[in-house]
Design a protein around this motif. Sequence first.
Motif, PDB file in Angstrom:
ATOM      1  N   SER A  67       6.955   8.211   9.173  1.00 25.40           N
ATOM      2  CA  SER A  67       6.585   7.044   8.368  1.00 25.40           C
ATOM      3  C   SER A  67       5.466   6.226   9.013  1.00 25.40           C
ATOM      4  O   SER A  67       4.711   5.556   8.311  1.00 25.40           O
ATOM      5  CB  SER A  67       7.804   6.150   8.130  1.00 25.40           C
ATOM      6  N   ASP A  68       5.378   6.253  10.341  1.00 24.89           N
ATOM      7  CA  ASP A  68       4.331   5.512  11.051  1.00 24.89           C
ATOM      8  C   ASP A  68       4.023   6.247  12.355  1.00 24.89           C
ATOM      9  O   ASP A  68       4.457   5.831  13.433  1.00 24.89           O
ATOM     10  CB  ASP A  68       4.778   4.081  11.323  1.00 24.89           C
ATOM     11  N   GLY A 120       6.845   0.382   4.666  1.00 24.48           N
ATOM     12  CA  GLY A 120       6.629   1.804   4.455  1.00 24.48           C
ATOM     13  C   GLY A 120       5.255   2.114   3.889  1.00 24.48           C
ATOM     14  O   GLY A 120       4.547   1.222   3.398  1.00 24.48           O
TER      15      GLY A 120
END
Length: 153
Positions: A67-68, A120
């Motif tokens: 997600s990151d 997100g």
Amino acid sequence: MTRAIASLFGVGFLHPGPGTWGSAVALVPGAVMLALAGPLAVAASALALTALGWWAVARELERTPESDPGWIVIDEAAGMWLALVGLPAFGWAGVAAAFALFRLFDIAKPGPVGWADRQGGATGVMLDDLIAGALAVFALLALSSVLPTEWFP
């Protein structure tokens, strides 16, 4: 090309602390812009970097299950440049304070920074660093009102 942009041309692959590396590498051109053209030029550049980063990050997040990903550091560069907008003019003490405050807010993720981080997608990746940069601006403005002018010319 989007991977190169998102990683700040490979800086995001440096360890330890790719976010700190990304912020430090962005600090140099940001400080030069501040010295040569002033805070408005840095603000315009931060806006352009944000748009480019948002686009690149969105493309890269489509290719990864993370997600990151830690190697994405274009967000740190945009946030760092935004933090420099809080300085009315170039001065090494002010630039160092902008760096320290930005990294503090980015790592500690107080209030709105933590909220943005949980969003997100490209929004979450980019927005937390922009808010950390904005908080650094407010902190720098507050410091400039109480510290000697040698710190914040």
